[in-house]
Design a protein around this motif. Structure first.
Motif, short mmCIF file in Angstrom:
data_model
loop_
_atom_site.label_atom_id
_atom_site.label_comp_id
_atom_site.label_asym_id
_atom_site.label_seq_id
_atom_site.Cartn_x
_atom_site.Cartn_y
_atom_site.Cartn_z
N ASP A 71 0.84 -1.20 0.00
CA ASP A 71 0.00 0.00 0.00
C ASP A 71 0.88 1.26 0.00
OD1 ASP A 71 -2.34 -1.60 0.18
OD2 ASP A 71 -2.03 -1.79 2.35
N ARG A 136 -2.03 2.70 -10.30
CA ARG A 136 -2.40 1.37 -9.79
C ARG A 136 -3.46 0.73 -10.67
NH1 ARG A 136 -6.03 2.25 -5.00
NH2 ARG A 136 -7.32 2.85 -6.79
N ASP A 137 -4.50 1.50 -10.97
CA ASP A 137 -5.61 0.95 -11.74
C ASP A 137 -5.18 0.60 -13.16
OD1 ASP A 137 -7.07 1.33 -9.47
OD2 ASP A 137 -8.17 3.09 -10.21
N GLY A 140 -3.55 -2.63 -13.25
CA GLY A 140 -4.37 -3.77 -12.86
C GLY A 140 -4.06 -4.28 -11.46
N GLN A 141 -3.63 -3.39 -10.57
CA GLN A 141 -3.29 -3.78 -9.21
C GLN A 141 -4.44 -3.43 -8.26
OE1 GLN A 141 0.39 -1.61 -8.82
NE2 GLN A 141 1.59 -3.22 -9.81
N ARG A 142 -4.33 -3.87 -6.98
CA ARG A 142 -5.46 -3.71 -6.07
C ARG A 142 -5.08 -3.07 -4.74
NH1 ARG A 142 -10.15 -3.07 -7.19
NH2 ARG A 142 -10.83 -3.96 -5.21
N HIS A 143 -3.85 -2.63 -4.58
CA HIS A 143 -3.44 -2.10 -3.28
C HIS A 143 -4.13 -0.77 -2.97
CE1 HIS A 143 -0.51 -0.43 -6.24
NE2 HIS A 143 -0.70 0.67 -5.53
N HIS A 144 -4.04 -0.36 -1.70
CA HIS A 144 -4.63 0.90 -1.26
C HIS A 144 -3.66 2.05 -1.44
CE1 HIS A 144 -8.28 -0.81 0.49
NE2 HIS A 144 -7.53 -1.77 1.02
N ARG A 171 -12.05 7.07 -8.42
CA ARG A 171 -11.11 5.97 -8.15
C ARG A 171 -11.05 5.69 -6.64
NH1 ARG A 171 -8.79 4.50 -12.69
NH2 ARG A 171 -8.67 6.03 -14.39
N ARG A 172 -10.68 4.46 -6.31
CA ARG A 172 -10.50 4.11 -4.90
C ARG A 172 -9.33 4.89 -4.33
NH1 ARG A 172 -8.75 -0.48 -3.04
NH2 ARG A 172 -7.79 -1.10 -5.02
N GLU A 276 -15.44 0.36 -1.88
CA GLU A 276 -14.92 -0.09 -3.17
C GLU A 276 -15.32 0.81 -4.34
OE1 GLU A 276 -13.03 -2.70 -4.05
OE2 GLU A 276 -12.75 -3.52 -2.04
#
Length: 636
Positions: A71, A136-137, A140-144, A171-172, A276
């Protein structure tokens, strides 16, 4: 992997992942260790004490819920990052904080892989974090990605620009608002009043309890009615409290939560991480200086503090004779003196009345003092508006922060030739705050703007006269002066207006002319005496006083009489004073085959250390000027 909680101490932590999964009790114990280390280190080294003490629990909660090996965490400004440094493997070297060759007082990616973004100026974290979130997006990653921003920094325009785009992109992203109701000085403006709203007064809490008790007492449907009531309460609070603001930016708003309650912080961080479908803002309330009584009672003084006794909080004076008054203090006293006689003078600062010395003006003329908050662009244009209506605004600002209002200096002040006085504090090397705070570039970024005039007083007495002179101009004028104590010269008479474009010969001489701007003139005088003692040659020392307009006639005379010219300035050599002087001499056809040397800051960012150490490394102290002068004299 988390260690056995009973075995983990601050000095055991080499990786923040060791905090993942620790108990609340263990985190609370670590908080005590962190606070003690911060207090003892800052007492010995100086630094940003109160901000870092205020976020100890928040830092521990963040590192216990998010893995910084994956993260991303961005601290806005970095004043509050000492706990972060201690908990990311730097406890053993924390004693070198802000010292030459030691760790920086601000997050710096080159120092640690856990400093994910370099900071030092305010209001940048949301923009940087949003950029990381998009990266990140796209990957294709998922970290915060998290940004921690203070309520003072939130007043900066860039922060709102970041919020606006984040809400638009959806975006997250997690933004943690650290609300301690202060930046460096108490916050000003409508936003601070808005954030301070609360529905937690005693009568509201009591009424809430009584209503819920009554609803729950209703047979069969009582519990459901209580749930509906609480949902309605949340909706009501979001309308009348900061939730309304952030929801308007399309953020999910959570809070406020007690920033010193680790279990509550962890629960709310988990809630934020679970969102999310877009950005979320977690509102955290903290107390600046938490856990150290002197800092809690006077957070402004302990925001950035010099050496002090950790037992009492009292400042520790350096050994030796008493230092002369600081340039900042002399400026503040002179501004009040001049304002007594000229009601057109208005003092402006961007959230730093104590740091710039304008607190004295505020006390004497509260109706003629304006603190704009951390809004340098606005401060410049606000001053331009005042000047357009016949006032004489004085914007007191650090050199490094005036960079943020450059466009406004060009278009709103200089293009209209408005009489705004820029009092540029911390010009040159500032010391332990390092690369983000050195005033290296103001000569270069101001001297080429049409209508701008620029003065560089060599000492505290000349500062008084330079301020009087700047206020007498019919257009924009800047006065640059360094951080720290003056030279100790006597203040002569009332402030007077200096002749425009005229410098001063401080010492007559032969063979070598040392042309030294600002306080470098005193280092040049000391160097000239040493050179004379070593060689028998007595160099001339010239203080240009004006960096724009240049003292052209005097420079032409020196170029005609001396075959060796040594220029000295505490600013970037590229585009600085020496560049301007040599451009003039070249354009006028006055350069022959002279031997010329320029001393100034090289084309590199200077890191942290004491001012004396850094001047020595840059060759700007008496020893450096002496060495350069001797080399010039030896050249054929």
């Amino acid at each position: 992997m988390a260690q056995n909680a009973a075995a983990l101490h601050l000095d055991d932590i080499s990786d923040p992942a060791q905090l993942l999964g620790l108990s609340d009790a263990e985190l609370a114990r670590l908080a005590g260790e962190v606070r003690e280390r911060i207090i003892t280190t800052v007492a010995a080294n100086g630094g940003h004490l109160a901000p870092s003490l205020g976020v100890v629990e928040l830092t521990l909660a963040l590192l216990s819920e998010f893995d910084l090996n994956r993260d991303k965490l961005i601290w806005d400004v970095g004043h509050q990052a000492y706990a972060h440094k201690l908990l990311t493997g730097r406890a053993a070297e924390f004693g070198s904080l802000r010292r030459l060759g030691g760790i920086s007082g601000f997050p710096r990616p080159g120092e640690s892989p856990y400093d994910h973004f370099g900071v030092g100026h305010s209001s940048t974290s949301i923009s940087a974090a949003l950029g990381m979130a998009q990266a990140r997006d796209l990957a294709g990653q998922r970290h915060h990605v998290l940004a921690v921003i203070g309520d003072g920094s939130l007043t900066g325009g860039e922060a709102f620009e970041g919020l606006n785009l984040a809400g638009h992109m959806g975006r997250r992203l997690i933004v943690v608002l650290n609300d301690n109701e202060m930046s460096i000085s108490p916050n000003v403006g409508a936003l601070s009043l808005f954030l301070s709203r609360t529905l937690s007064s005693r009568w509201v809490r009591q009424t809430r309890r009584e209503v819920l008790r009554f609803l729950r007492s209703i047979p069969r449907i009582g519990q459901k009615l209580a749930i509906y009531a609480m949902r309605g309460e949340w909706s009501f609070k979001s309308f009348f409290t900061p939730g309304m603001l952030f929801e308007a930016f399309r953020f999910t708003y959570i809070g406020p939560v007690d920033g010193h309650d680790i279990p509550a912080l962890r629960r709310h961080l988990q809630m934020a991480a679970a969102v999310e479908d877009g950005p979320v803002l977690l509102h955290v309330r903290t107390r600046k200086g938490k856990g150290y009584a002197p800092a809690e009672s006077d957070p402004t003084r302990f925001h950035g503090v010099g050496l002090f006794s950790p037992e009492t909080g009292e400042a520790v004076a350096p050994a030796g004779k008493k230092s002369p008054p600081a340039f900042t203090r002399v400026f503040g006293e002179t501004l009040v003196e001049l304002a007594e006689k000229d009601k057109r003078i208005i003092a402006i600062t961007a959230a730093m009345p104590e740091g710039t010395g304008t607190d004295k003006f505020r006390a004497r003329f509260p109706d003629r003092f304006v603190d704009t908050g951390i809004c340098e662009q606005h401060a410049v244009t606000f001053a331009a508006g005042l000047a357009s209506q016949g006032f004489r605004p004085v914007l007191a600002i650090y050199s490094t922060f005036l960079q943020r209002g450059y466009d406004q200096v060009v278009h709103d002040v200089c293009l209209q030739n408005l009489p705004v006085t820029f009092c540029i504090d911390r010009a040159g090397l500032v010391g332990a705050d390092g690369a983000t705070h050195h005033g290296a570039f103001d000569i270069a970024y101001l001297r080429h703007i049409p209508h701008m005039r620029l003065l560089a007083p060599r000492d505290e007495d000349m500062l008084r006269h330079a301020l009087k002179t700047a206020l007498a101009q019919d257009g924009p004028c800047a006065v640059r002066y360094p951080r720290g104590a003056g030279v100790g010269v006597e203040r002569t008479g009332a402030p007077r207006v200096l002749a425009t474009g005229v410098g001063e010969v401080l010492r007559e001489g032969e063979e070598l002319a040392i042309i030294a701007a600002g306080p470098c003139a005193h280092a040049a005088l000391a160097a000239a005496a040493r050179i004379a003692e070593k060689t028998g040659v007595c160099p001339l020392v010239f203080d240009p006083v004006w960096l724009k307009p240049l003292p052209e006639a005097q420079l032409a005379d020196l170029a005609g009489r001396f075959d060796r010219l040594l220029f000295v300035e505490e600013g970037a050599r590229a585009g600085g004073f020496a560049s301007a002087a040599l451009e003039y001499l070249s354009d006028a056809g006055l350069l022959r085959s002279q031997r010329i040397r320029r001393l100034g800051l090289e084309d590199a960012f200077v890191q942290h250390g004491t001012q004396a150490e850094l001047r020595g490394l840059q060759g700007l102290d008496a020893e450096g000027v002496t060495a350069a002068g001797l080399e010039l004299l030896r050249e054929d």
